[in-house]
Design an enzyme around this catalytic site. Sequence first.
Site, PDB file in Angstrom:
ATOM      1  N   GLU A  33       0.995  -1.097   0.095  1.00 61.02           N
ATOM      2  CA  GLU A  33      -0.085   0.127  -0.145  1.00 61.02           C
ATOM      3  C   GLU A  33       0.777   1.309  -0.003  1.00 61.02           C
ATOM      4  O   GLU A  33       1.764   1.319   0.850  1.00 61.02           O
ATOM      5  CB  GLU A  33      -0.821   0.004   1.288  1.00 61.02           C
ATOM      6  CG  GLU A  33      -1.498  -1.258   1.824  1.00 61.02           C
ATOM      7  CD  GLU A  33      -1.723  -1.263   3.107  1.00 61.02           C
ATOM      8  OE1 GLU A  33      -2.680  -0.646   3.686  1.00 61.02           O
ATOM      9  OE2 GLU A  33      -1.341  -2.243   3.819  1.00 61.02           O
ATOM     10  N   TYR A  65      -7.471   5.111  -3.393  1.00 56.16           N
ATOM     11  CA  TYR A  65      -8.370   6.169  -2.438  1.00 56.16           C
ATOM     12  C   TYR A  65      -7.459   7.308  -1.981  1.00 56.16           C
ATOM     13  O   TYR A  65      -6.396   7.220  -2.085  1.00 56.16           O
ATOM     14  CB  TYR A  65      -9.041   5.237  -1.331  1.00 56.16           C
ATOM     15  CG  TYR A  65      -8.183   4.768  -0.205  1.00 56.16           C
ATOM     16  CD1 TYR A  65      -8.147   4.965   0.898  1.00 56.16           C
ATOM     17  CD2 TYR A  65      -7.243   3.350  -0.665  1.00 56.16           C
ATOM     18  CE1 TYR A  65      -7.285   4.348   1.854  1.00 56.16           C
ATOM     19  CE2 TYR A  65      -6.559   2.919   0.153  1.00 56.16           C
ATOM     20  CZ  TYR A  65      -6.348   3.554   1.577  1.00 56.16           C
ATOM     21  OH  TYR A  65      -5.529   2.738   2.569  1.00 56.16           O
ATOM     22  N   ASP A  93      -6.113   8.965   1.412  1.00 54.11           N
ATOM     23  CA  ASP A  93      -5.760   8.583   2.741  1.00 54.11           C
ATOM     24  C   ASP A  93      -4.992   9.726   3.265  1.00 54.11           C
ATOM     25  O   ASP A  93      -3.997  10.017   3.306  1.00 54.11           O
ATOM     26  CB  ASP A  93      -4.851   7.433   2.674  1.00 54.11           C
ATOM     27  CG  ASP A  93      -4.791   6.845   4.131  1.00 54.11           C
ATOM     28  OD1 ASP A  93      -5.298   7.470   5.045  1.00 54.11           O
ATOM     29  OD2 ASP A  93      -4.027   5.883   4.593  1.00 54.11           O
ATOM     30  N   GLU A 102      -3.471   7.081  -2.456  1.00 55.82           N
ATOM     31  CA  GLU A 102      -2.877   5.732  -1.989  1.00 55.82           C
ATOM     32  C   GLU A 102      -3.530   4.888  -3.056  1.00 55.82           C
ATOM     33  O   GLU A 102      -4.563   4.587  -3.416  1.00 55.82           O
ATOM     34  CB  GLU A 102      -3.503   5.371  -0.763  1.00 55.82           C
ATOM     35  CG  GLU A 102      -2.893   4.125  -0.153  1.00 55.82           C
ATOM     36  CD  GLU A 102      -2.887   3.746   1.374  1.00 55.82           C
ATOM     37  OE1 GLU A 102      -2.625   2.620   1.741  1.00 55.82           O
ATOM     38  OE2 GLU A 102      -2.971   4.780   1.992  1.00 55.82           O
ATOM     39  N   THR A 104      -1.977  -2.534  -3.847  1.00 67.62           N
ATOM     40  CA  THR A 104      -1.921  -3.565  -4.923  1.00 67.62           C
ATOM     41  C   THR A 104      -3.005  -4.795  -4.471  1.00 67.62           C
ATOM     42  O   THR A 104      -3.229  -4.776  -3.222  1.00 67.62           O
ATOM     43  CB  THR A 104      -0.790  -4.025  -5.069  1.00 67.62           C
ATOM     44  OG1 THR A 104      -0.424  -4.959  -3.728  1.00 67.62           O
ATOM     45  CG2 THR A 104       0.518  -3.250  -5.220  1.00 67.62           C
ATOM     46  N   HIS A 126       3.203   0.637   3.029  1.00 70.57           N
ATOM     47  CA  HIS A 126       3.127  -0.443   3.964  1.00 70.57           C
ATOM     48  C   HIS A 126       2.937  -1.719   3.197  1.00 70.57           C
ATOM     49  O   HIS A 126       2.584  -1.732   2.091  1.00 70.57           O
ATOM     50  CB  HIS A 126       1.773  -0.246   4.624  1.00 70.57           C
ATOM     51  CG  HIS A 126       1.575   0.907   5.428  1.00 70.57           C
ATOM     52  ND1 HIS A 126       0.298   1.365   6.146  1.00 70.57           N
ATOM     53  CD2 HIS A 126       2.641   1.966   5.874  1.00 70.57           C
ATOM     54  CE1 HIS A 126       0.543   2.387   6.903  1.00 70.57           C
ATOM     55  NE2 HIS A 126       1.970   3.075   6.532  1.00 70.57           N
ATOM     56  N   ARG A 175      -2.000 -10.946   9.300  1.00 72.73           N
ATOM     57  CA  ARG A 175      -1.453 -10.011   8.267  1.00 72.73           C
ATOM     58  C   ARG A 175      -0.411  -9.395   9.011  1.00 72.73           C
ATOM     59  O   ARG A 175      -0.773  -8.631   9.903  1.00 72.73           O
ATOM     60  CB  ARG A 175      -2.562  -9.152   7.665  1.00 72.73           C
ATOM     61  CG  ARG A 175      -1.730  -8.300   6.529  1.00 72.73           C
ATOM     62  CD  ARG A 175      -3.028  -7.448   5.940  1.00 72.73           C
ATOM     63  NE  ARG A 175      -3.499  -6.627   6.751  1.00 72.73           N
ATOM     64  CZ  ARG A 175      -3.445  -5.169   6.695  1.00 72.73           C
ATOM     65  NH1 ARG A 175      -2.734  -4.422   6.137  1.00 72.73           N
ATOM     66  NH2 ARG A 175      -4.213  -4.448   7.543  1.00 72.73           N
ATOM     67  N   HIS A 207       1.777  -6.528   9.150  1.00 71.41           N
ATOM     68  CA  HIS A 207       1.686  -5.215   8.605  1.00 71.41           C
ATOM     69  C   HIS A 207       2.964  -4.183   8.813  1.00 71.41           C
ATOM     70  O   HIS A 207       3.112  -3.834  10.068  1.00 71.41           O
ATOM     71  CB  HIS A 207       0.449  -4.617   9.158  1.00 71.41           C
ATOM     72  CG  HIS A 207      -0.029  -2.998   8.491  1.00 71.41           C
ATOM     73  ND1 HIS A 207      -0.343  -2.077   9.285  1.00 71.41           N
ATOM     74  CD2 HIS A 207      -0.313  -2.896   7.414  1.00 71.41           C
ATOM     75  CE1 HIS A 207      -0.583  -1.184   8.288  1.00 71.41           C
ATOM     76  NE2 HIS A 207      -0.613  -1.503   7.275  1.00 71.41           N
TER      77      HIS A 207
END
Length: 493
Positions: free
Chosen positions: A5, A93, A95, A100, A103, A154, A239, A241
């Site tokens: 991201e 979108y 952010d 942003e 994928t 991220h 996940r 992150h």
Amino acid sequence: MYGIETEYGIHVEGKGASDMVSEARAVVRAYRGRFAAPWNYGAESPRHDMRGFEVARLTHDATDAQFERGSAHFASATDERSDRVLPNGARLYNDHGHPEYATPECRSLQDLVAQDRAGERILFQCALERAVEGAAVTLYKNNTDFHGASYGCHEGYLASREVPFEELKAAMLPFLVTRQIYAGAGKVGVEPAVRTDCSFQLSQRADFISEEASVDTLARRPIFNTRDEPHADARRYRRVHVIVGDANMSEMATALKVGATALALRLLESGWRPNLTLQNPVKAIRDISRDPTRAWRVELEGHRTISAVDIQRVYCEEALDCLTGLPEDLRWAGEEWRRTLGLLESDPMALSDRVDWVAKLRLLDAFREEERLEWSDPMMTSLDLAYSDIDPEAGLYHGLEQDGHAARLVDDAAVERAMLTPPEDTRAAVRGAFVERFPEEIEAISWGGIALKNGSGRTVVELGITNAETSRDLAARVRRASSAREAADLLKA
């Protein structure tokens, strides 16, 4: 599986910081392809913590919050985000004042790099559309505006929940602190301005890291993010992150960064644990980034010191020696990791075709010497930004690539396909097929599910983690269906 991201830096001629929420929203809305919306925020849980609790609120950066409240075009949360889920399975979108691009889920490094580069091109097309509308927009794939603000790149990794949290955090801290020696994007100067002999550092994010571990991402940023939001079956998966990394222009750096991290996680899932504990991880991440000698030595508990290269080598050699049955791309990543660590010790500048900080340093240093400038000259910061400009005609990295000085992992044809087509071997294929075929019938959408309009009610299609063959089959069924309801029924069959 993994994904990236990226929040893009944005400059709009004639506009100030308080305008960036509305300007980022306008960039997203300039997307002219097919898309589905709105995003289902009810499926998100950003306040859940891996340590077994939920925080009352996330910490926000006071400066950013001020600009957002001051926006002349404040909108509802859904409207402000202006989410678009694209036919390639990605999410686009706004952010917090940054366009942003997230994928779709990818199983291979080649797909991930192609999808990441596709995001650059999609956003550049949005910027061109805004130019037609009269707004001069420049977008940067970087992590700082050089005025004290940072925005993230991220990474998300599907991982087994069987690895206990404390062991996961302890094992990943030394790895994430030292990964910047090949994954750093490079940066002129230090933020905030402090007395230091560092004119150029490895990482753009290191200046903004203040915690070992926390659930936050916008302030009090941690080395190890504890957000527990798997976007999958929470009984089986985490996940992981990762928010500590830089946005890379280099395809090779992106692939190595993600590949090495995926290998480290596989090691932990196999039961291996490193015998490494940093004395002060937050200090270490900054010290490594700012070290002008490139010795990159850090202190371990017990007052021993070790180089960042040697820490990375512990993980690399263990992965290559002990992990079996690796897919071809991760085997490649392991060998590239080993090769890169050797060159970082012997001849870092030999990595200028694949490590961003090396490429940027060589480029900027040559300019500085030719023009007889100090590193503190504002021109050097401008050139730093220009390196990450996604305009193919203006970006310095793009110039290196066009001149053959930047190694490629995928070709332009693969990137162009990725702009329209999802990876066929993940659930993104199913999501993308629904968006391509039935966008008007989608009531809400998320990574894990699609709600379809159904008269007075709704039909929910769950997108579970599927194997490659099942993903291809389900996507083909959706594409053959004559209606969204028929597609949903076929998937439930």
